[in-house]
Structure formats: structure tokens, C-alpha cells
Design a protein around this motif. Structure first.
Motif, short mmCIF file in Angstrom:
data_model
loop_
_atom_site.label_atom_id
_atom_site.label_comp_id
_atom_site.label_asym_id
_atom_site.label_seq_id
_atom_site.Cartn_x
_atom_site.Cartn_y
_atom_site.Cartn_z
N TYR A 21 57.96 8.51 7.93
CA TYR A 21 58.96 9.42 8.72
C TYR A 21 60.12 9.03 8.50
O TYR A 21 61.28 9.14 8.78
CB TYR A 21 58.88 10.71 9.31
CG TYR A 21 60.03 11.16 9.53
CD1 TYR A 21 60.50 12.42 8.48
CD2 TYR A 21 60.26 11.56 10.93
CE1 TYR A 21 61.59 13.03 8.97
CE2 TYR A 21 61.56 12.35 10.93
CZ TYR A 21 62.02 13.43 9.76
OH TYR A 21 63.27 14.12 10.56
N VAL A 59 60.86 14.86 14.53
CA VAL A 59 59.70 15.37 12.92
C VAL A 59 59.72 16.74 13.49
O VAL A 59 60.12 17.26 12.41
CB VAL A 59 58.62 15.11 12.50
CG1 VAL A 59 57.86 15.43 13.99
CG2 VAL A 59 58.06 15.08 11.54
N ARG A 62 62.65 19.07 11.45
CA ARG A 62 62.54 19.06 10.85
C ARG A 62 61.75 20.37 9.74
O ARG A 62 61.09 20.65 10.33
CB ARG A 62 61.69 17.58 9.36
CG ARG A 62 61.99 17.53 8.24
CD ARG A 62 61.38 16.71 7.53
NE ARG A 62 60.90 16.71 5.93
CZ ARG A 62 60.40 17.10 5.35
NH1 ARG A 62 58.47 17.61 6.46
NH2 ARG A 62 60.38 17.32 4.04
N ASP A 158 66.20 19.07 8.15
CA ASP A 158 66.29 18.01 8.23
C ASP A 158 67.33 17.93 9.53
O ASP A 158 68.25 17.26 8.81
CB ASP A 158 66.08 17.11 7.74
CG ASP A 158 65.19 16.09 8.50
OD1 ASP A 158 65.66 15.98 9.64
OD2 ASP A 158 64.26 15.38 8.05
N ASN A 160 67.72 15.82 11.89
CA ASN A 160 67.80 14.26 11.59
C ASN A 160 69.26 13.41 10.81
O ASN A 160 68.87 12.85 10.79
CB ASN A 160 66.56 13.74 11.68
CG ASN A 160 65.39 13.64 12.61
OD1 ASN A 160 65.71 13.07 13.18
ND2 ASN A 160 64.58 14.17 12.71
#
Length: 199
Positions: A21, A59, A62, A158, A160
Motif C-alpha cells: 500500500y 491505510v 482508505r 482514499d 491519502n
């Protein structure tokens, strides 16, 4: 012994997934930087890319979302930083849990981009959160999806991959302002931070 072996295998598997990831986000950010150099309207030159700053990939940001498509919607003018209006319509709503709280974000579709084959499936999620004006750009950040990302009324969002509008880097751009219904009360410590160079 078997139990210990199983625990070790699960730990290794988790570590490999985490590294995979991290690598995927690193690749995403390299492509993001490259797009600035490929775009004629880009506010950044190659020397500016070193001033781009990001949170470490996490993560937990996400999230799996339930998608509900809007019905009988009409176009509206979304406000922008320049005072110009841009036509969008509300495509649907994403519902998800983050930091133990139930949240929603509206998803929008641009009427002008729908006419461009390259962006015909493009979906736009402008949002603000508690990090704005501190670690992140005060005007909010954006997320992008495509209609094909939504499968069986669900989609992965997500944070991120949250990115800054061009207005975060330079003056003279007309950037959509996140509507009030897309203001989150929590801090989204993921994605792009404030630009590290004063403009």
C-alpha cells in the motif's frame, strides 16, 4: 508450534500488504508530480516539485463507502475563488465511517467536463476538514473518482490521494470552493499538505 507459525505468517502477510500500500501511494504521488510538468496550465515548474508536502500514507484513511445516486437533480453554480461560477450537479452521496463517526460527502459532476471525452466519467469531491489553515491548504482539498469506480453502490475513497487546488500554489486560478455540506468536522491527516513555498 502450529499456532505460532500461523501468527508469524499473518504478521508477515500484514507487513507485505502494508508495504504494498505504501508503494502504491508513492507511485500515485510520483504520477501526480509528473502531471504538473505535462500540463500547459500548471502552476508549478520542476524546481517547485520539491516543495510539495504530504502526510505519511495511512491505510485508516482508505474507507469503504456506500454510494447513493441522486435523482431528479438540477445543475447549480458552484462558487469559486475568483468569483466565477462553474456548473455542476450533485451526482450522489457517499456514506462512510471514519474515526468512529458516521460521515457523508456529496459527489459532483461538472457539466463542462462531461463534454470532454477524456473526463466524461470524472467525479469531483471538494471537501474541507479541521486541518485546513493548519497543516493543509485553508481553501480545502479535492478528491477524484470515476463513475466506473462505483460498483454495486459501493466505492473505496482514499483520503491519502487528497490533493490541493491550483490556488494553493499560485494566484490567478479559479478554484471551486467546497460547499458547506462537504465540510467535515474531523481532521483528515492524510493526503497533500500545504505547499512549502510562499507565493
Amino acid at each position: 508450534m502450529k499456532r505460532l507459525l500461523l501468527i508469524c505468517l499473518l504478521f508477515i502477510s500484514h507487513q507485505l500488504l502494508a508495504q504494498s500500500y505504501q508503494d502504491s501511494i508513492a507511485n500515485h504521488r510520483e504520477n501526480y508530480k509528473k502531471e504538473f510538468l505535462d500540463s500547459k496550465s500548471s502552476p508549478l515548474k520542476e524546481a517547485d516539485l520539491s516543495y510539495l508536502r504530504f502526510y505519511e500514507p495511512d491505510v485508516h484513511y482508505r474507507v469503504n463507502c456506500i454510494f447513493k445516486k441522486s435523482e431528479n437533480v438540477k445543475p447549480f453554480n458552484m462558487s469559486t475563488s475568483s468569483g466565477q461560477k462553474q456548473e455542476y450537479y450533485k451526482y450522489g452521496v457517499l456514506s462512510f465511517q471514519l474515526q468512529g463517526k458516521n460521515m457523508e460527502l456529496n459527489v459532483y459532476r461538472s457539466l463542462s467536463l462531461m463534454r470532454v471525452s477524456q473526463y466524461k466519467n470524472y467525479l469531483f469531491i471538494p471537501f474541507k476538514d479541521a486541518t485546513n489553515g493548519k497543516d493543509t491548504y485553508g481553501g480545502g482539498r479535492y478528491l477524484a473518482l470515476e463513475t466506473t469506480d462505483i460498483q454495486n453502490d459501493s466505492v473505496i475513497l482514499d483520503f491519502n490521494k487528497a490533493y490541493n487546488p491550483y490556488c494553493a500554489f499560485s494566484d490567478g486560478y479559479s478554484c471551486p470552493i467546497p460547499p458547506k455540506e462537504n465540510h467535515l468536522t474531523v481532521g483528515i491527516e492524510a493526503g497533500e499538505k500545504t505547499f512549502g513555498k510562499v507565493h
